[in-house]
Design a protein around this motif. Sequence first.
Motif, short mmCIF file in Angstrom:
data_model
loop_
_atom_site.label_atom_id
_atom_site.label_comp_id
_atom_site.label_asym_id
_atom_site.label_seq_id
_atom_site.Cartn_x
_atom_site.Cartn_y
_atom_site.Cartn_z
N MET A 167 20.15 -59.62 -17.89
CA MET A 167 18.73 -59.44 -17.67
C MET A 167 18.43 -58.61 -16.42
N THR A 168 19.42 -58.30 -15.64
CA THR A 168 19.17 -57.54 -14.42
C THR A 168 18.77 -56.10 -14.71
N GLN A 169 18.98 -55.62 -15.95
CA GLN A 169 18.64 -54.24 -16.30
C GLN A 169 17.25 -54.11 -16.89
N LEU A 170 16.57 -55.20 -17.17
CA LEU A 170 15.23 -55.17 -17.72
C LEU A 170 14.28 -54.50 -16.74
N GLU A 171 13.56 -53.46 -17.20
CA GLU A 171 12.66 -52.72 -16.31
C GLU A 171 11.19 -53.03 -16.55
N THR A 172 10.84 -53.41 -17.79
CA THR A 172 9.45 -53.68 -18.12
C THR A 172 9.36 -55.02 -18.83
N LEU A 173 8.44 -55.86 -18.37
CA LEU A 173 8.21 -57.16 -18.99
C LEU A 173 6.71 -57.35 -19.14
N ILE A 174 6.30 -57.64 -20.37
CA ILE A 174 4.88 -57.86 -20.67
C ILE A 174 4.73 -59.24 -21.30
N ILE A 175 4.01 -60.10 -20.62
CA ILE A 175 3.68 -61.42 -21.14
C ILE A 175 2.17 -61.55 -21.01
N GLN A 176 1.46 -61.40 -22.11
CA GLN A 176 0.00 -61.33 -22.07
C GLN A 176 -0.64 -62.28 -23.06
N GLU A 177 -1.86 -62.68 -22.71
CA GLU A 177 -2.75 -63.44 -23.58
C GLU A 177 -2.11 -64.71 -24.13
N ASN A 178 -1.60 -65.53 -23.21
CA ASN A 178 -1.00 -66.80 -23.59
C ASN A 178 -1.63 -67.90 -22.74
N SER A 179 -2.48 -68.70 -23.35
CA SER A 179 -3.21 -69.72 -22.60
C SER A 179 -2.32 -70.88 -22.15
N ASN A 180 -1.08 -70.92 -22.61
CA ASN A 180 -0.18 -72.00 -22.21
C ASN A 180 0.60 -71.68 -20.94
N ILE A 181 0.55 -70.45 -20.48
CA ILE A 181 1.30 -70.07 -19.28
C ILE A 181 0.43 -70.27 -18.04
N ARG A 182 0.82 -71.25 -17.22
CA ARG A 182 0.07 -71.56 -16.00
C ARG A 182 0.84 -71.17 -14.73
N SER A 183 2.15 -70.95 -14.89
CA SER A 183 2.96 -70.54 -13.74
C SER A 183 4.17 -69.76 -14.25
N ILE A 184 4.78 -69.04 -13.34
CA ILE A 184 5.98 -68.27 -13.64
C ILE A 184 7.12 -68.93 -12.86
N PRO A 185 8.21 -69.26 -13.52
CA PRO A 185 9.31 -69.96 -12.84
C PRO A 185 9.99 -69.10 -11.77
N GLY A 186 10.54 -69.77 -10.80
CA GLY A 186 11.25 -69.09 -9.73
C GLY A 186 12.44 -68.28 -10.21
N SER A 187 12.91 -68.57 -11.40
CA SER A 187 14.04 -67.83 -11.95
C SER A 187 13.70 -66.37 -12.23
N ILE A 188 12.42 -66.02 -12.11
CA ILE A 188 12.04 -64.60 -12.29
C ILE A 188 12.76 -63.72 -11.27
N ARG A 189 13.19 -64.31 -10.18
CA ARG A 189 13.90 -63.55 -9.14
C ARG A 189 15.18 -62.90 -9.65
N LYS A 190 15.69 -63.38 -10.78
CA LYS A 190 16.91 -62.83 -11.37
C LYS A 190 16.67 -61.47 -12.02
N LEU A 191 15.42 -61.12 -12.24
CA LEU A 191 15.08 -59.84 -12.87
C LEU A 191 14.96 -58.75 -11.80
N VAL A 192 16.04 -58.52 -11.10
CA VAL A 192 16.02 -57.62 -9.95
C VAL A 192 15.74 -56.16 -10.30
N GLY A 193 15.96 -55.76 -11.54
CA GLY A 193 15.70 -54.38 -11.96
C GLY A 193 14.29 -54.15 -12.46
#
Length: 137
Positions: A1-27
């Motif tokens: 997952m370190t090579q992922l450059e674009t991430l789109i997470i939109q229009e989801n009423s169930n998402i209230r927070s983003i986990p700290g593990s997002i730090r692994k997406l360094v790219g």
Amino acid sequence: MTQLETLIIQENSNIRSIPGSIRKLVGLKHLSLQKNQIESLTPAFGLLTNLVSLDLAGNSLVILPHEMTLLTNLMFLNISENKDLSVNPAVIGKMEGLVGLSMAQTRLTSEVWSEKCFSVKPDLTVEFFKIQAYLYD
């Protein structure tokens, strides 16, 4: 997952927070979390140092974490439509690469906030109207 450059997470009423593990997406360069129900951002966002654009429009954010100042490559930040958002102009001023900021439909007033922000970052373009499209490389 370190090579992922674009991430789109939109229009989801169930998402209230983003986990700290997002730090692994360094790219990650472009992140759109538009129109969710995100109430707060983890300090781990400060570790996404390759981010160029961050779209947080249409959430329920109240404050941006101070760790956002570590996003030195961030050029575009959209925090529009976060009606209760409070932003310290000094935090924005410390985002060295930031050239565009959209904050339409927030409780931040254009006259007072712009004046404070420009005193810490005079070359910043601040928009108080809604951005219709967000472009990615």
